[in-house]
Design a protein around this motif. Structure first.
Motif, short mmCIF file in Angstrom:
data_model
loop_
_atom_site.label_atom_id
_atom_site.label_comp_id
_atom_site.label_asym_id
_atom_site.label_seq_id
_atom_site.Cartn_x
_atom_site.Cartn_y
_atom_site.Cartn_z
N GLU A 1 9.13 9.14 -4.12
CA GLU A 1 9.19 9.02 -2.66
C GLU A 1 8.03 9.76 -2.00
O GLU A 1 7.51 9.33 -0.97
CB GLU A 1 10.52 9.55 -2.13
N ASP A 2 7.61 10.87 -2.58
CA ASP A 2 6.49 11.63 -2.02
C ASP A 2 5.20 10.82 -2.08
O ASP A 2 4.41 10.80 -1.12
CB ASP A 2 6.30 12.96 -2.77
N ILE A 3 4.97 10.14 -3.22
CA ILE A 3 3.76 9.33 -3.34
C ILE A 3 3.85 8.10 -2.45
O ILE A 3 2.87 7.72 -1.80
CB ILE A 3 3.50 8.93 -4.81
N VAL B 1 1.01 7.26 0.31
CA VAL B 1 0.31 5.99 0.31
C VAL B 1 0.49 5.27 1.64
O VAL B 1 -0.47 4.78 2.25
CB VAL B 1 0.79 5.11 -0.87
N LEU B 2 1.73 5.19 2.11
CA LEU B 2 2.00 4.48 3.36
C LEU B 2 1.29 5.13 4.54
O LEU B 2 0.73 4.43 5.39
CB LEU B 2 3.51 4.43 3.61
N ASN B 3 1.27 6.45 4.59
CA ASN B 3 0.58 7.15 5.68
C ASN B 3 -0.91 6.84 5.70
O ASN B 3 -1.53 6.83 6.76
CB ASN B 3 0.78 8.66 5.56
N ARG B 4 -1.47 6.58 4.52
CA ARG B 4 -2.90 6.35 4.44
C ARG B 4 -3.29 4.88 4.62
O ARG B 4 -4.46 4.59 4.85
CB ARG B 4 -3.44 6.88 3.10
N ILE B 5 -2.34 3.97 4.51
CA ILE B 5 -2.71 2.57 4.72
C ILE B 5 -2.26 2.03 6.08
O ILE B 5 -2.82 1.03 6.56
CB ILE B 5 -2.17 1.65 3.60
N TYR C 1 6.92 -0.01 -2.37
CA TYR C 1 8.28 0.50 -2.62
C TYR C 1 8.78 0.11 -4.01
O TYR C 1 9.50 0.88 -4.66
CB TYR C 1 9.24 -0.02 -1.54
N GLU C 2 8.40 -1.07 -4.48
CA GLU C 2 8.89 -1.53 -5.78
C GLU C 2 8.14 -0.91 -6.95
O GLU C 2 8.72 -0.70 -8.02
CB GLU C 2 8.76 -3.06 -5.86
N SER C 3 6.85 -0.60 -6.76
CA SER C 3 6.01 -0.18 -7.88
C SER C 3 5.82 1.33 -7.98
O SER C 3 5.44 1.84 -9.02
CB SER C 3 4.63 -0.84 -7.77
N ILE C 4 6.05 2.04 -6.87
CA ILE C 4 5.87 3.49 -6.86
C ILE C 4 7.24 4.14 -6.69
O ILE C 4 7.88 3.99 -5.64
CB ILE C 4 4.91 3.91 -5.73
N THR C 5 7.71 4.81 -7.71
CA THR C 5 9.07 5.35 -7.69
C THR C 5 9.19 6.68 -6.96
O THR C 5 10.23 7.00 -6.40
CB THR C 5 9.60 5.51 -9.13
N MET D 1 -8.47 9.40 -6.28
CA MET D 1 -8.79 10.68 -6.90
C MET D 1 -7.55 11.58 -7.01
O MET D 1 -7.48 12.45 -7.86
CB MET D 1 -9.89 11.40 -6.11
N MET D 2 -6.58 11.35 -6.14
CA MET D 2 -5.35 12.15 -6.19
C MET D 2 -4.42 11.75 -7.33
O MET D 2 -3.81 12.59 -7.98
CB MET D 2 -4.59 12.01 -4.85
N TYR D 3 -4.34 10.43 -7.61
CA TYR D 3 -3.30 9.95 -8.51
C TYR D 3 -3.80 9.16 -9.72
O TYR D 3 -3.02 8.89 -10.63
CB TYR D 3 -2.32 9.06 -7.74
#
Length: 199
Positions: free
Chosen positions: A40-42, A46-50, A34-38, A165-167
């Motif tokens: 909201e979509d990313i 990320v959260l869905n995948r971890i 939440y602090e490092s990725i501004t 590979m996405m980002y």
């Protein structure tokens, strides 16, 4: 820290062996996202995948890790193994990587070899971009792409690695892959004159 480097740090942690600290650090990792990725979509991607990793019992995750990465040629976590296979040139390639790490101002203190991909992802996240580091990034992109090709769709590690590979990384083109494939050597185990064991 920009979003690309944040994802590199996250992947470095996810691809390391999931010991007890992995689960103990869950809140810290979520806060880091939440602090490092501004975007909201990313963040959501990320959260869905971890999250699947944290929903598994620790023993099951450890078993999945071993089954996914250990002793498998196509999904191992060592850069030069993807590039060179069992070639004796791996030794020289490892020395070059150790030199690159040293020149970047970092001290290698890990228990794994210098081409351990989780460690190299962290290296990319913390050092300034320059020509040698950009070349290393291309090499890692090739290895990550190769691992993804060899992972089944239902493996949570595939979903996590796809974030790279996405980002972060550019997918290697066919010419680049072909050139690297020609460098790889496989072990010749046919018709050995002795059994593969000690007596």
């Amino acid at each position: 820290m920009n979003e690309e480097k944040a994802i590199l740090m996250l992947l470095s942690r996810l691809l390391d062996y999931p010991d007890t600290s992995f689960f103990e650090d869950q809140e810290t990792i979520i806060s880091f996202i939440y602090e490092s990725i501004t975007s909201e979509d990313i963040q959501k991607e990320v959260l869905n995948r971890i999250y699947p990793f944290y929903q598994m019992p620790s023993v099951q995750l450890e078993q999945l890790y071993v089954e996914t990465f250990d002793y498998k040629e196509g999904t191992n976590l060592y850069l030069t193994a993807h590039e060179l296979g069992d070639s004796r040139n791996r030794g020289f390639a490892l020395i070059q990587l150790q030199k690159l790490i040293s020149e970047a101002g970092l001290e290698y203190i890990g228990h794994d070899m210098a081409d351990y991909i989780p460690m190299l992802l962290e290296l990319l996240a913390v050092v300034p971009e320059e020509e040698k580091i950009n070349k290393l990034s291309r090499r890692i992109a090739y290895a990550v792409d190769r691992i993804l090709t060899n992972l089944p769709e239902d493996n949570p590690y595939k979903k996590a690695l796809e974030l790279g590979m996405m980002y972060v990384f550019e997918t290697p083109d066919a010419e680049e892959i072909s050139a690297l494939e020609r460098l790889r050597e496989v072990a010749d185990l046919d018709e050995l004159p002795y059994p593969l064991m000690y007596r």
